[in-house]
Design an enzyme around this catalytic site. Sequence first.
Site, PDB file in Angstrom:
ATOM      1  CG  ASN A  10      -1.614   1.076   1.457  1.00  0.00           C
ATOM      2  OD1 ASN A  10      -2.049   1.900   0.401  1.00  0.00           O
ATOM      3  ND2 ASN A  10      -2.944   1.378   2.195  1.00  0.00           N
ATOM      4  CD1 TRP A  11       3.243   0.866  -2.888  1.00  0.00           C
ATOM      5  CD2 TRP A  11       3.815   2.161  -4.289  1.00  0.00           C
ATOM      6  NE1 TRP A  11       4.017   0.343  -3.409  1.00  0.00           N
ATOM      7  CE2 TRP A  11       4.057   0.835  -4.927  1.00  0.00           C
ATOM      8  CE3 TRP A  11       3.709   3.085  -5.475  1.00  0.00           C
ATOM      9  CZ2 TRP A  11       4.932   0.741  -6.163  1.00  0.00           C
ATOM     10  CZ3 TRP A  11       4.392   3.002  -7.060  1.00  0.00           C
ATOM     11  CH2 TRP A  11       5.073   1.693  -7.066  1.00  0.00           C
ATOM     12  CE  LYS A  12      -0.287   3.144   4.768  1.00  0.00           C
ATOM     13  NZ  LYS A  12      -0.127   3.329   5.922  1.00  0.00           N
ATOM     14  CG  HIS A 100      -6.381   2.292   5.277  1.00  0.00           C
ATOM     15  ND1 HIS A 100      -5.750   2.996   6.067  1.00  0.00           N
ATOM     16  CD2 HIS A 100      -5.380   0.973   4.898  1.00  0.00           C
ATOM     17  CE1 HIS A 100      -4.141   2.432   6.070  1.00  0.00           C
ATOM     18  NE2 HIS A 100      -4.084   1.371   5.714  1.00  0.00           N
ATOM     19  CD  GLU A 102      -2.866   5.247   6.920  1.00  0.00           C
ATOM     20  OE1 GLU A 102      -2.906   5.644   5.426  1.00  0.00           O
ATOM     21  OE2 GLU A 102      -2.253   4.917   7.318  1.00  0.00           O
ATOM     22  CD  GLU A 172      -3.618  -2.704   7.274  1.00  0.00           C
ATOM     23  OE1 GLU A 172      -2.522  -2.379   7.262  1.00  0.00           O
ATOM     24  OE2 GLU A 172      -4.032  -1.392   6.856  1.00  0.00           O
ATOM     25  N   GLY A 178       1.884   2.849  10.271  1.00  0.00           N
ATOM     26  CA  GLY A 178       3.112   3.363  10.259  1.00  0.00           C
ATOM     27  C   GLY A 178       3.512   3.545  12.286  1.00  0.00           C
ATOM     28  CB  SER A 218       5.380  -1.196  12.403  1.00  0.00           C
ATOM     29  OG  SER A 218       4.242  -0.224  12.214  1.00  0.00           O
ATOM     30  N   GLY A 239       3.133  -1.335   3.849  1.00  0.00           N
ATOM     31  CA  GLY A 239       2.861   0.443   4.071  1.00  0.00           C
ATOM     32  C   GLY A 239       4.121   1.155   3.775  1.00  0.00           C
ATOM     33  N   GLY A 240       5.096   1.390   5.327  1.00  0.00           N
ATOM     34  CA  GLY A 240       6.343   1.870   4.700  1.00  0.00           C
ATOM     35  C   GLY A 240       7.163   1.190   3.814  1.00  0.00           C
TER      36      GLY A 240
HETATM   37  P1  PGA Z   1       2.292   0.460   7.970  1.00  0.00           P
HETATM   38  O1  PGA Z   1       1.445   0.535   7.124  1.00  0.00           O
HETATM   39  O2  PGA Z   1       3.422  -0.436   7.417  1.00  0.00           O
HETATM   40  O3  PGA Z   1       3.381   1.579   6.940  1.00  0.00           O
HETATM   41  O4  PGA Z   1       2.444   0.347   9.336  1.00  0.00           O
HETATM   42  C1  PGA Z   1       0.044  -0.651   6.510  1.00  0.00           C
HETATM   43  C2  PGA Z   1      -0.763  -0.309   6.190  1.00  0.00           C
HETATM   44  O5  PGA Z   1      -1.244   1.011   6.263  1.00  0.00           O
HETATM   45  O6  PGA Z   1      -1.756  -0.384   5.231  1.00  0.00           O
END
Ligand code: PGA
Length: 256
Positions: A10-12, A100, A102, A172, A178, A218, A239-240
């Site tokens: 997930n590149w956000k 998600h 967010e 999640e 994050g 994470s 994500g990251g």
């Molecule tokens: P993260 O993000 O690996 O940076 O914690 C995961 C996500 O939000 O899908």
Amino acid sequence: MARKPVMAGNWKMNNTTGEAVVLAQEISNRYYRDWSDKVDIVVCPPFVDLKSVYNVFEFDHARIGVGGQDVFWEKSGAYTGEISPHMLKEIGCTHCIIGHSERRTMFGETNEFVNRKAKALIAEGLTPIICVGESLAVRDEGTTNEFVTAQVDAAFAGIEEAQAAKCIIAYEPIWAIGTGRTATPEQADEVCRVIREKIEELYSKDLAEGMRILYGGSMNVGNVEGLIACPNIDGGLIGGAALKADSFCDLIKACM
Ligand code: PGA
């Protein structure tokens, strides 16, 4: 039942189109064709990068799926700023993240929205990656399982078993996204098990046993082995660590 793992990046809101093409090419350069026999790989760039990233994988014959990070449920019309499942499909997407945290916390996405989006994606033949997860306050209250199963219940409302079988769930915990603070394998597996039990209650044992449930929050090269080894965790939503080809590919390799 052996479930094929899924590793989804997930590149956000990261990467301009130029940067996205470079990252996709770096992933493709490291990718071996037989990886896709063992793990389903998906990359979810921002909407504006989707086609370019798709083209890189397509040109290289890399069996890496491309997905949106969100979608609207209508096919077309006066919905300023929105993108439809049909549009995603048309540019080669196979998957789409919905619900998600967010989007739920910053953009007011409700369980009902998630349900409508899931139905619209399925109708278009796309695989929804349905995100669920609790906040720290919910975890501290001790109501994580109830909270997460209610999200699952709502997301699947009115979806028939044959359609539900096409979905992927991502657990999640919001406090782990994050933050560098990962759920322990025991914490993550426990909630994934509870989600699987909920799917069995809603549908059948067969469907529950076949459903891919991912962990996200994470996930990195240091913790992936422990998480992936859990009986109820079938991959990751990353994500990251998906923003660098080396770490993303190392995470994929950890699933094989
Ligand atoms: P993260 O993000 O690996 O940076 O914690 C995961 C996500 O939000 O899908």
